[in-house]
Design an enzyme around this catalytic site. Structure first.
Site, PDB file in Angstrom:
ATOM      1  N   GLU A   1       0.819  -1.104   0.039  1.00 40.10           N
ATOM      2  CA  GLU A   1      -0.128  -0.016   0.138  1.00 40.10           C
ATOM      3  C   GLU A   1       0.806   1.120   0.063  1.00 40.10           C
ATOM      4  OE1 GLU A   1      -2.703   0.278   3.569  1.00 40.10           O
ATOM      5  OE2 GLU A   1      -3.335   2.288   2.662  1.00 40.10           O
TER       6      GLU A   1
ATOM      7  N   ARG B   1       4.865 -12.402   9.781  1.00 40.33           N
ATOM      8  CA  ARG B   1       5.446 -11.315   9.617  1.00 40.33           C
ATOM      9  C   ARG B   1       6.899 -11.217  10.265  1.00 40.33           C
ATOM     10  NH1 ARG B   1       2.105  -6.959   9.077  1.00 40.33           N
ATOM     11  NH2 ARG B   1       3.705  -5.465  10.014  1.00 40.33           N
TER      12      ARG B   1
ATOM     13  N   LYS C   1       4.688   0.951   9.391  1.00 42.78           N
ATOM     14  CA  LYS C   1       4.813   2.383   8.810  1.00 42.78           C
ATOM     15  C   LYS C   1       4.131   3.396   9.545  1.00 42.78           C
ATOM     16  CE  LYS C   1       3.025   0.276   5.116  1.00 42.78           C
ATOM     17  NZ  LYS C   1       2.521   0.022   3.592  1.00 42.78           N
TER      18      LYS C   1
HETATM   19  P1  ATP Z   1       2.825  -2.063   8.111  1.00 40.90           P
HETATM   20  O1  ATP Z   1       2.243  -2.792   9.160  1.00 40.90           O
HETATM   21  O2  ATP Z   1       4.417  -1.609   8.268  1.00 40.90           O
HETATM   22  O3  ATP Z   1       2.033  -0.698   7.834  1.00 40.90           O
HETATM   23  P2  ATP Z   1       1.748  -3.165   5.825  1.00 40.90           P
HETATM   24  O4  ATP Z   1       1.247  -4.854   6.192  1.00 40.90           O
HETATM   25  O5  ATP Z   1       0.294  -2.339   6.240  1.00 40.90           O
HETATM   26  O6  ATP Z   1       2.827  -2.858   7.042  1.00 40.90           O
HETATM   27  P3  ATP Z   1       1.666  -3.329   3.084  1.00 40.90           P
HETATM   28  O7  ATP Z   1       2.094  -2.184   2.381  1.00 40.90           O
HETATM   29  O8  ATP Z   1       0.183  -3.693   3.356  1.00 40.90           O
HETATM   30  O9  ATP Z   1       2.219  -2.880   4.714  1.00 40.90           O
HETATM   31  O10 ATP Z   1       2.460  -4.612   3.066  1.00 40.90           O
HETATM   32  C1  ATP Z   1       2.869  -5.095   1.683  1.00 40.90           C
HETATM   33  C2  ATP Z   1       3.029  -6.687   1.880  1.00 40.90           C
HETATM   34  O11 ATP Z   1       4.191  -6.844   2.915  1.00 40.90           O
HETATM   35  C3  ATP Z   1       2.058  -7.322   2.246  1.00 40.90           C
HETATM   36  O12 ATP Z   1       1.914  -8.558   1.728  1.00 40.90           O
HETATM   37  C4  ATP Z   1       2.294  -7.609   4.017  1.00 40.90           C
HETATM   38  O13 ATP Z   1       1.839  -8.594   4.164  1.00 40.90           O
HETATM   39  C5  ATP Z   1       4.098  -7.526   3.808  1.00 40.90           C
HETATM   40  N1  ATP Z   1       4.391  -7.238   5.020  1.00 40.90           N
HETATM   41  C6  ATP Z   1       4.205  -6.005   5.689  1.00 40.90           C
HETATM   42  N2  ATP Z   1       4.988  -6.078   6.803  1.00 40.90           N
HETATM   43  C7  ATP Z   1       5.710  -7.103   6.802  1.00 40.90           C
HETATM   44  C8  ATP Z   1       6.472  -7.732   7.737  1.00 40.90           C
HETATM   45  N3  ATP Z   1       7.007  -7.153   9.031  1.00 40.90           N
HETATM   46  N4  ATP Z   1       7.164  -9.059   7.654  1.00 40.90           N
HETATM   47  C9  ATP Z   1       6.912  -9.622   6.231  1.00 40.90           C
HETATM   48  N5  ATP Z   1       5.846  -9.343   5.418  1.00 40.90           N
HETATM   49  C10 ATP Z   1       5.339  -8.060   5.691  1.00 40.90           C
HETATM   50 MG    MG Z   2      -1.468  -2.723   4.956  1.00 42.87          MG
END
Ligand code: ATP
Ligand code: MG
Length: 571
Positions: free
Chosen positions: A48, A273, A283
């Site tokens: 995202e 994760r 983020k």
């Molecule tokens: P954050 O929680 O940091 O805001 P998010 O999951 O909202 O991260 P996205 O942009 O939605 O961020 O994530 C893109 C991809 O990266 C998704 O498939 C998500 O599952 C993966 N991802 C995000 N954080 C992690 C993590 N800590 N470890 C592994 N994969 C991750």
């Molecule tokens: Mg997300």
């Protein structure tokens, strides 16, 4: 759930060359043998664009792109841009930069969920027509109470039985902008008593009069992530939709949408994760750190963002190896950050040229060395890499050594310089401290020494000199700024906090020390931003983008050894 901590065990990893298939590979192997998706493997990385990528995303990127490569398949980059209020084009650029820098290539497969808005709208209409979706006028607050609790089923919305015709009319008018934000939503008609909350008539569309970074003002209704993500995967004919564990209980909903719409149905697979010790991994929290000035931007070298790690001096290889080393699991865990630090040490040990830089200079005058004489001493550039060759180091009567390498009253087993004691200068002679010169305030400002001309490259036979210290010639030294970074948080789990506090209370106030006038050897006069070195006996450093022609700026990437482990053992 109890989270286990994963610590370094590199020796074990090094001895097992061929890794057994992980659980995701086993699922893919199953698909290939059953022919569920033919022989295709097509993954995607779906960020995202609401912030910069972090090391957790690197794990997901490495996983998706590497699986595609391993099976001769493809991996898309898709921006899941359904939330116009938090998303920006700046983030799209940084995300693309970071993925490229990590060494992965989506070729021409760069997609945006917003490109599917029209298709998603048509599918919503299709669900309305089939009686699977309805327009609901409950307020967000009422929607929450109608949803029920974990122990109690929800209640049907009074708008649930609107006719198809009325739903179609209202949904069209929502799109036309007739209604203010928050007054109506489109919901899926599933089951308000379903044990899985996500199945209790989830919201599919909301009204949001907001500008979108790609679709501008075309839309004033936006699909929810849960009505977008699965269908986007379907449109792109993804075979394995790999995501993190939080989405496990969204899977039945994605499956429900695919079934009701009768469209291509990927297999969602969830993995744990990445969490790292001594940092947070979200983020939203990084945005707080940036906005409140705890760090100097998303690419601050203390941040576990990809851009922060890159600026710090991490190599893409070390991050990829880290991701490979930690592997994938089905249970959440916390990985010891030392594993990451050891990967960069290992890589830099192999590739980084050795140089000498004195962080806290103390002047040494060698009294029996001729004034004005310059001798060129040969220094090896990298003992791990013969092809790196050697360089000449100017040796003169006046040198700088590090203040730490001298003790006026030496402690037991101190092998460096002290009054009347000898030490070897790296690649040079043995010197002896004859006297100490102090300022009026009693501060040591200079050492007067003598050197033994017979000791260049050989040990004296009549005595043992154990210590070796680094140095630079005063007349040739380059003035440099050194930024010593430490961990951003003081506790292993900064998220674990007492009542009434938040992760900010665990911020390390001493995570950055700036040394303004270090003295570097002359070969560092013309460095380029991004170059990496080992400062002998000090650590690994990279040239920061703040460097100028007059003054290089170096970031400490890592100390030579894990100093935190030493501290932990001592205490
Ligand atoms: P954050 O929680 O940091 O805001 P998010 O999951 O909202 O991260 P996205 O942009 O939605 O961020 O994530 C893109 C991809 O990266 C998704 O498939 C998500 O599952 C993966 N991802 C995000 N954080 C992690 C993590 N800590 N470890 C592994 N994969 C991750
Ligand atoms: Mg997300």
């Amino acid at each position: 759930m109890v989270e286990k901590q994963i610590t370094d065990n590199s020796d074990a990893a090094a001895s097992s060359t061929e890794k057994p298939a992980n659980f995701i590979e086993e699922i893919i192997n199953g698909h290939l043998s059953s022919g569920r998706f033919g022989q295709r493997v097509h993954t995607r990385f779906p960020p995202e664009p609401n912030g910069y990528l972090h090391i957790g995303h690197a794990k997901s990127i490495a996983l998706n792109f590497s699986l595609a490569a391993k099976y001769g398949g493809l991996c898309n980059l898709r921006f899941d841009d359904t939330n116009p209020s938090k998303e920006e084009a700046e983030y799209v650029h940084s995300i693309k930069d970071d993925i490229k820098w990590l060494g992965f290539d989506w070729e021409d497969r760069e997609y945006y969920a917003s490109d599917y808005f029209e298709q998603l709208f048509d599918w919503a209409v299709k669900l309305i027509k089939a009686g699977h979706a309805y327009v609901c006028d409950l307020s967000p607050e009422e929607t929450r109470t109608y949803r029920g609790t974990l122990s109690e089923p929800g209640k049907n919305s009074p708008f649930r039985d609107r006719s198809v015709a009325e739903n179609l009319d209202l949904f069209q008018r929502m799109r036309q902008g007739e209604f203010p934000d928050g007054t109506r939503v489109l919901k899926a008609k599933i089951d308000m008593a379903h044990p899985n909350f996500n199945m209790r008539d989830p919201v599919m569309y909301r009204i949001l009069h907001a500008h979108h970074h790609r679709t501008g003002n075309d839309w004033c209704i936006y699909p929810m992530y849960d009505f977008t993500h699965g269908q986007s995967d379907s449109i792109e004919e993804i075979t394995q939709s790999i995501c993190t564990l939080e989405f496990e209980n969204h899977r039945p909903l994605y499956d429900w949408f695919c079934d009701k719409l009768d469209i291509h149905h990927p297999q969602q697979i969830e993995f744990a994760r990445l969490n790292l010790t001594y940092t947070v991994m979200s983020k939203r929290k990084f945005l707080t750190l940036v906005n409140e000035g705890y760090v100097n931007g998303w690419d601050d070298p203390r941040m576990p963002t990809i851009s922060g790690l890159r600026r710090r001096g991490y190599t893409p290889e070390s991050i990829r190896k880290f991701c490979e080393y930690i592997g994938v699991a089905k249970h959440n865990s916390v990985v010891d950050v030392t594993i990451l630090e050891n990967q960069i040490r290992e890589h830099l040990n192999a590739i980084a040229p050795r140089v000498m830089t004195v962080l806290r200079p103390l002047k040494v005058v060698i009294e029996n060395y001729p004034e004005g004489q310059v001798e060129e001493l040969q220094a090896i550039n990298n003992p791990e890499d013969e092809s790196a060759g050697s360089r000449a180091l100017p040796f003169t009567r006046e040198l700088y050594i590090d203040q730490n390498d001298f003790m006026e009253v030496p402690v037991r087993r101190y092998f460096r310089l002290a009054p009347g004691k000898e030490v070897r200068l790296r690649y040079g002679y043995i010197i002896k401290c004859e006297s100490v010169i102090k300022s009026d305030s009693g501060e040591i400002v200079e050492l007067r020494c003598t050197y033994d001309p017979d000791t260049l490259g050989k040990q004296p036979t009549d005595r043992k000199v154990k210590g070796v210290i680094h140095w630079v010639s005063v007349g040739h030294a380059v003035d440099a700024e050194i930024r010593i970074y430490d961990r951003l948080f003081t506790t292993e789990r900064p998220d674990k906090i007492a009542e009434g506090q938040d992760f900010r209370s665990n911020i390390n106030p001493d995570s950055l020390e700036i040394i303004e006038h270090a003295k570097a050897e002359p070969s560092l006069a013309k460095v380029q931003s991004g170059e990496r070195f080992q400062f002998e006996r000090v650590g690994y450093f990279s040239v920061d983008s703040d460097s100028t022609v007059d003054k290089p700026v170096f970031n400490r990437i890592a100390s030579l050894r894990d100093t935190w482990a030493k501290i932990a053992k001592k205490s």
